[in-house]
Design a protein around this motif. Sequence first.
Motif, short mmCIF file in Angstrom:
data_model
loop_
_atom_site.label_atom_id
_atom_site.label_comp_id
_atom_site.label_asym_id
_atom_site.label_seq_id
_atom_site.Cartn_x
_atom_site.Cartn_y
_atom_site.Cartn_z
N VAL A 1 46.04 13.43 -10.60
CA VAL A 1 46.05 14.89 -10.77
C VAL A 1 45.52 15.58 -9.52
CG1 VAL A 1 45.07 16.81 -12.08
CG2 VAL A 1 45.84 14.76 -13.28
N ALA A 2 44.42 15.03 -8.97
CA ALA A 2 43.84 15.63 -7.76
C ALA A 2 44.84 15.63 -6.61
CB ALA A 2 42.57 14.87 -7.38
N PHE A 3 45.58 14.51 -6.44
CA PHE A 3 46.59 14.43 -5.39
C PHE A 3 47.67 15.51 -5.59
CE2 PHE A 3 50.70 13.02 -3.83
CZ PHE A 3 50.42 12.61 -2.53
N SER A 4 48.03 15.74 -6.84
CA SER A 4 49.12 16.69 -7.11
C SER A 4 48.74 18.12 -6.73
CB SER A 4 49.53 16.63 -8.58
OG SER A 4 48.62 17.32 -9.43
N TRP A 5 47.46 18.46 -6.79
CA TRP A 5 47.04 19.79 -6.36
C TRP A 5 47.15 19.94 -4.85
CZ3 TRP A 5 46.89 23.82 -9.27
CH2 TRP A 5 46.56 23.71 -10.63
N LYS A 6 46.89 18.85 -4.14
CA LYS A 6 46.96 18.89 -2.68
C LYS A 6 48.38 18.70 -2.16
CE LYS A 6 42.27 17.01 -2.26
NZ LYS A 6 41.45 15.84 -1.85
N VAL B 1 40.10 6.19 -6.54
CA VAL B 1 40.64 7.56 -6.60
C VAL B 1 40.42 8.11 -8.01
CG1 VAL B 1 42.78 8.90 -6.57
CG2 VAL B 1 42.34 7.23 -4.77
N PHE B 2 40.35 7.20 -8.99
CA PHE B 2 40.22 7.60 -10.39
C PHE B 2 38.75 7.58 -10.80
CE2 PHE B 2 44.49 6.10 -9.73
CZ PHE B 2 45.24 7.11 -10.33
N VAL B 3 38.41 8.44 -11.74
CA VAL B 3 37.03 8.84 -11.96
C VAL B 3 36.10 7.70 -12.38
CG1 VAL B 3 37.46 9.63 -14.33
CG2 VAL B 3 35.55 10.58 -13.03
N VAL B 4 36.48 6.87 -13.35
CA VAL B 4 35.56 5.84 -13.82
C VAL B 4 35.34 4.78 -12.75
CG1 VAL B 4 35.16 4.04 -15.55
CG2 VAL B 4 36.15 6.25 -16.24
N SER B 5 36.41 4.35 -12.10
CA SER B 5 36.29 3.37 -11.04
C SER B 5 35.45 3.92 -9.89
CB SER B 5 37.67 2.95 -10.53
OG SER B 5 37.60 1.82 -9.70
N SER B 6 35.61 5.23 -9.61
CA SER B 6 34.82 5.87 -8.57
C SER B 6 33.34 5.88 -8.92
CB SER B 6 35.31 7.30 -8.35
OG SER B 6 34.46 8.00 -7.47
N PRO C 1 27.07 12.97 -6.59
CA PRO C 1 27.93 14.16 -6.59
C PRO C 1 29.07 13.98 -7.59
CG PRO C 1 27.56 13.34 -4.35
CD PRO C 1 27.11 12.27 -5.28
N VAL C 2 29.27 14.97 -8.44
CA VAL C 2 30.31 14.88 -9.47
C VAL C 2 31.03 16.21 -9.58
CG1 VAL C 2 29.05 13.14 -10.82
CG2 VAL C 2 28.70 15.58 -11.31
N GLY C 3 32.18 16.16 -10.27
CA GLY C 3 32.86 17.38 -10.67
C GLY C 3 32.35 17.80 -12.04
N ASN C 4 33.25 18.23 -12.90
CA ASN C 4 32.86 18.63 -14.25
C ASN C 4 32.75 17.39 -15.13
OD1 ASN C 4 32.50 19.71 -16.76
ND2 ASN C 4 34.28 21.07 -16.68
N ILE D 1 21.30 10.61 -11.29
CA ILE D 1 21.13 12.04 -11.51
C ILE D 1 22.40 12.74 -11.02
CG2 ILE D 1 19.75 14.07 -11.01
CD1 ILE D 1 17.45 12.11 -10.27
N PRO D 2 23.29 13.16 -11.94
CA PRO D 2 24.52 13.83 -11.52
C PRO D 2 24.23 15.19 -10.89
CG PRO D 2 24.65 13.04 -13.81
CD PRO D 2 23.21 12.98 -13.40
N SER D 3 24.97 15.51 -9.84
CA SER D 3 24.82 16.78 -9.14
C SER D 3 26.21 17.37 -8.90
CB SER D 3 24.10 16.57 -7.81
OG SER D 3 24.05 17.76 -7.07
N VAL D 4 26.49 18.52 -9.49
CA VAL D 4 27.83 19.09 -9.41
C VAL D 4 28.15 19.54 -7.99
CG1 VAL D 4 29.36 20.95 -10.19
CG2 VAL D 4 27.83 19.81 -11.82
N ASP D 5 29.27 19.05 -7.48
CA ASP D 5 29.79 19.43 -6.17
C ASP D 5 31.05 20.25 -6.42
OD1 ASP D 5 31.05 19.62 -3.71
OD2 ASP D 5 30.75 17.52 -3.16
N ASP D 6 31.02 21.51 -6.02
CA ASP D 6 32.15 22.41 -6.29
C ASP D 6 33.46 21.88 -5.72
OD1 ASP D 6 30.52 24.14 -7.64
OD2 ASP D 6 30.19 25.48 -5.93
N ALA D 7 33.39 21.12 -4.64
CA ALA D 7 34.60 20.58 -4.03
C ALA D 7 35.28 19.55 -4.93
CB ALA D 7 34.27 19.93 -2.68
N LEU D 8 34.53 19.00 -5.88
CA LEU D 8 35.08 17.99 -6.79
C LEU D 8 35.56 18.59 -8.12
CD1 LEU D 8 32.44 15.15 -6.25
CD2 LEU D 8 34.72 15.34 -5.23
N VAL D 9 35.38 19.88 -8.29
CA VAL D 9 35.81 20.54 -9.52
C VAL D 9 37.25 21.00 -9.34
CG1 VAL D 9 35.43 22.48 -11.09
CG2 VAL D 9 33.47 21.29 -10.05
N ARG D 10 38.13 20.58 -10.24
CA ARG D 10 39.55 20.91 -10.13
C ARG D 10 39.78 22.38 -10.48
NH1 ARG D 10 41.64 15.61 -13.45
NH2 ARG D 10 41.21 14.06 -11.84
#
Length: 320
Positions: free
Chosen positions: A83-88, A186-191, A210-213, A269-278
Amino acid sequence: MEKILITGLNGFVAKHFLDYLEDNHIRAQVLGIDIQPACMYNGFKYIDFHYACIDLLQQKEIEKILFQFQPEYVLHLASYSSVAFSWKNPILSFQNNVNIFLNLVEVVREYSLKTRILSIGSSEEYGNVNEADIPLKETAGLNPLSPYAVARVSQEMLSSLYAKSYNQDIVMTRSFNHIGPGQSDVFVVSSFVRRILEAKMSGMKELQLPVGNIDIIRDFLDVRDVVSAYYKLLHKGKKGEIYNVCSGCAVRLSEIIMFISEALDIRVIPSVDDALVRPNDNMLIVGDNSKLCNDTDWHPHYCLKNSISDIIEYWKIKLN
């Protein structure tokens, strides 16, 4: 020996499908095709395996290989599934999902091949849904929210059209999130597993990740259960029908991080990174697999913690 053509042979799922055939002593003549010039698989006992480098955007190449091989079954795995690739890269995403599928079914139609096609779709087709509609049945409405999801809906509509208008033998899936050993980070769980394991291996006791949502809820299914479903659908699925391929279990991404953290004994400790939020993400996707179970006698065998444990072991080997 049954004759199976697998597109996207060098991808994550195809390797496990070949393992499924071998592990279950299924004698099959398999032709794998991919755009990559080389194939890493060999040494099969039960599979008569061959490989061809094919660009599915080139219809003449598909015509030649299908006419020569005359497959009974096509497992169509080739896609750009991120999904992330498709946005780019929305154009590439659409071409490498919809256009390659259209080329394939057109050749099967033109040469009147007696071939069953399993067209792989995605739970992303559902989009954002109301909690009251969970778990999602195949009758639920579609509301794609990414270029990838739009491409998958388009592929499904073409599948349905060709099944109804040309009587082609096509079975469709809406496959939910796959996980398992060998998946790209590239996929979330493996990452998550790779990054947390790297921290653990470096001696860290605590990791700021660093995480997204991570409040989104997903239905994760082990890839080894996915391929068993695909094999059963190739043989028992009903022509022109759509099947959810899913676990039916809901899990938040934050829970996944917790499972990995506990397994590796490291504080995360998860930390939201806006760049990772779709830009637009589905908040809740959980499926109903009763149609698949009823029509094919399929049932999942891997629980989430088993899958995560095996992904950890995969990355331990990969990183050493």
